[in-house]
Write a protein that holds these residues in place. Sequence first.
Motif, PDB file in Angstrom:
ATOM      1  N   THR A 233      -4.543   4.514  -3.676  1.00 49.21           N
ATOM      2  CA  THR A 233      -3.207   3.994  -3.928  1.00 49.21           C
ATOM      3  C   THR A 233      -3.214   3.050  -5.116  1.00 49.21           C
ATOM      4  O   THR A 233      -4.242   2.474  -5.479  1.00 49.21           O
TER       5      THR A 233
ATOM      6  N   ALA B 230       0.797  -1.222   0.000  1.00 45.69           N
ATOM      7  CA  ALA B 230       0.000   0.000   0.000  1.00 45.69           C
ATOM      8  C   ALA B 230       0.825   1.265   0.000  1.00 45.69           C
ATOM      9  O   ALA B 230       0.292   2.337  -0.200  1.00 45.69           O
ATOM     10  N   CYS B 231       2.130   1.174   0.247  1.00 43.90           N
ATOM     11  CA  CYS B 231       2.931   2.391   0.247  1.00 43.90           C
ATOM     12  C   CYS B 231       4.345   2.067  -0.187  1.00 43.90           C
ATOM     13  O   CYS B 231       4.765   0.919  -0.183  1.00 43.90           O
TER      14      CYS B 231
ATOM     15  N   ASN C 248       2.528  12.068  -5.180  1.00 44.37           N
ATOM     16  CA  ASN C 248       1.704  12.121  -3.979  1.00 44.37           C
ATOM     17  C   ASN C 248       2.611  12.189  -2.749  1.00 44.37           C
ATOM     18  O   ASN C 248       3.384  11.259  -2.495  1.00 44.37           O
TER      19      ASN C 248
ATOM     20  N   ARG D  24       3.905   3.112  -8.848  1.00 41.88           N
ATOM     21  CA  ARG D  24       4.707   3.101  -7.631  1.00 41.88           C
ATOM     22  C   ARG D  24       6.042   2.462  -7.954  1.00 41.88           C
ATOM     23  O   ARG D  24       6.112   1.366  -8.530  1.00 41.88           O
TER      24      ARG D  24
ATOM     25  N   TYR E 106      -5.555   5.557 -12.523  1.00 40.49           N
ATOM     26  CA  TYR E 106      -6.349   6.144 -11.439  1.00 40.49           C
ATOM     27  C   TYR E 106      -7.779   6.393 -11.880  1.00 40.49           C
ATOM     28  O   TYR E 106      -8.730   6.002 -11.199  1.00 40.49           O
TER      29      TYR E 106
ATOM     30  N   GLU F 254      -4.525  11.700   6.186  1.00 40.74           N
ATOM     31  CA  GLU F 254      -5.280  11.684   4.937  1.00 40.74           C
ATOM     32  C   GLU F 254      -6.301  12.819   4.940  1.00 40.74           C
ATOM     33  O   GLU F 254      -7.115  12.928   5.864  1.00 40.74           O
TER      34      GLU F 254
ATOM     35  N   GLU G 256       3.764   7.905  -4.708  1.00 37.73           N
ATOM     36  CA  GLU G 256       3.281   7.407  -5.994  1.00 37.73           C
ATOM     37  C   GLU G 256       3.166   8.548  -6.995  1.00 37.73           C
ATOM     38  O   GLU G 256       2.891   9.704  -6.635  1.00 37.73           O
TER      39      GLU G 256
ATOM     40  N   ASP H 282      -5.472  -0.457  -5.634  1.00 38.22           N
ATOM     41  CA  ASP H 282      -6.709  -0.529  -4.850  1.00 38.22           C
ATOM     42  C   ASP H 282      -7.906  -0.969  -5.684  1.00 38.22           C
ATOM     43  O   ASP H 282      -9.018  -1.067  -5.170  1.00 38.22           O
TER      44      ASP H 282
ATOM     45  N   ASN I 129       2.591   9.074  -0.188  1.00 43.54           N
ATOM     46  CA  ASN I 129       3.137   7.729  -0.405  1.00 43.54           C
ATOM     47  C   ASN I 129       4.166   7.644  -1.534  1.00 43.54           C
ATOM     48  O   ASN I 129       4.645   6.556  -1.840  1.00 43.54           O
TER      49      ASN I 129
END
Length: 710
Positions: A603, A52-53, A466, A527, A542, A66, A471, A606, A469
């Motif tokens: 992310t 996730a990161c 971002n 990522r 996205y 967030e 990304e 997801d 994280n």
Amino acid sequence: MSHHPIEDSNRSDKRVFWDILDASLSRRSVLKGGAAAAITSASGLSLLGLSACSSGSSNGPGEIPEPRLGFSAVAKSLEDRVVLPAGYSASVLYALGDPITEGLAEYPNDGSDDGNWDRRAGDHHDAMAFYPLPKGSQNSDRGVLVINHEALTDQYLHENGPTDLGEGVRPLAEVIKEQFAHGVGVIEVARSSSGWAVDRSSDLNRRWHVNSPMEISGPARGSSLMTTPLSPTGIDTFGTLNDCGHGVTPWGTYLAGEENWFAYFTLDGAGDDTPQLARYGISSGATGFNYRGWDTPAGAANLQRRFNASRTGASAANDFRNEPHHFGYAVEIDPYNPDATPKKRTAIGRCSHEGVWFAPAVAGEPLVAYTGDDSRNEYIFKFVSDTAWDPADATLGLEGGDKYLDTGTLYAARFNGDGTGDWLPLTPDNPLLEGMSAAEIVIYSRIAADRAGATKMDRPEWGGVNPRNGEVYFALTNSSSGSSGRGQGGAGSQPRDAANPRSYTGGPDGSLDTAAGNVNGHVIRWRENGVQDAVAFVWDVYAFGARANYPAAINLSGLDDSNDFSAPDGLWFDKRGILWLQTDDGAYTDTTNCMMLAATPGTVGDGGSFNVPGADGELVTTFIGDAPGANLRRFLVGVRGCEITGVEATPDYRTLFVNVQHPGERGDLTDYQSSWPYAADATLAGTIGSRRPRTATIAITRDDGGEIAI
């Protein structure tokens, strides 16, 4: 920007994708974000081992809370005003022709010329950044605003539109005015109880334009390919041109991205053509869409004649065959030092730059920056510095660029069909680039990326990283990507593939048509694999732009009336982690003017993988993030004929600066499409419809003084 014809010079026959997703992947039917049952999901990205990161980011989800959006989405609009959420207001800060020094008359907006355009606001405001004053502070009430002036709306700039004296010859005074109206503006601004204003008395105010002295820096510096009559050593140069996107360096300077510079040049005849010029959209017999005859005036100096790149002399020292090599770079400007000569950082490559966006700087690690080449079938690049970041350099000025941006490795992206990607090195030791020197690679970055096997994309526009994280997001505005290949007939210029999977007609019904293209564009993200300077990554999309009423086979992100959009262009993350998305569209303007949306974007991984159908029934597998829903909503709608571009916030997030570019672009001097910003000013209501529109920067605030968007 999509309001001009799109350059399409990638005729390379390199295969677009490798490692196509194995057909044996297990699949299950899904219904996500309004997608039809006909679109099936393969294994989710979690099966590829995605987390996730990013461990390489300096800011993880635990370090930045967030954000939550705190406004109601605005409706689509065709009005000649800026539409904002309830409780928000906007004022005009800096418009075309405004004086930036004391002692100049206010701009009459009738095309008359006082000869002082090097001290007035240029046209077509684009990307921008706010630098607090004093330097190194977080002051939100005073600072330097740096703004790109990308191009012109000619018919409004001159009294009777641009003049042709016969046989294409232009008046020298008009040419100089147009050249001064391009470039970059540096202005000091301040907030008081009556709002924001430009401080015209500031010594920091400066206009950098097409004729400003600059330097060549990096691998191309001193190359014989940079030799011209104005630069016999290949070191000095003049001007910056068609600046679109931007970058903010970790040491506090500004990078202006030179985008459609090639369209200002001409060639006299077929004998002047070269494959290198053609690869950048310059050929004889077809002047570019921004060609303005700057080389034609009687008595023109070399500063004007250089826009004819014909081979008229015995060598490059006698003509301007190499002048195009002086444009297409990231140009570094020090906003705090108006006397510092800007430098063109050639190590980042030469293309139709949108901007340069840095990953978070990490002490002891190389700096990483991303850029896109905004033309059909072009590439996304990454630059990794040779020098590791030292936080003590945070206020270096242009010396920071000398240290970090002149040496490093340039990469081009390959997006594989299985949701992974590779960064392909554009270096002399890459066997696929055999025979290319370091200077040739950065001057001919497109050719190097062709040979390396990078992925052709649907017009890479702005990018952003971002801060939550690490990304990376890139807007892919639109493209013709039908199933017919380039040069094989039909309107398509690129086959559908995993990273560019759609082809359809557009219009009210959105029917599938393989000869049309990716009409509404999308936003891709990735990522890095462990650290930002990794050579591999994982990716998904996205969000896909679409009308809310399009069929699910096109509206893959399940957009509705609160967040449907088309032609994503401007893209920017604020430091809270809110993604701002701006449009420059011609495919949805029957329903709404261009707009800006805000998002908390999730992310990579997801969502899941999807098979996207084409008109011929063929399915292309792609990877799509979770439907954005209410986490993406429309914040602003612009005025008639405009593009919304450029966005920046003060450090306290209580002011948002946004540019309304080329309002009324499709009008003329007998029928204005727009009268903004006059139509937005009640004191000028009697002049609505009778005043020329003006590109302008607006300052947006909340009526209760709170933070924007949350």
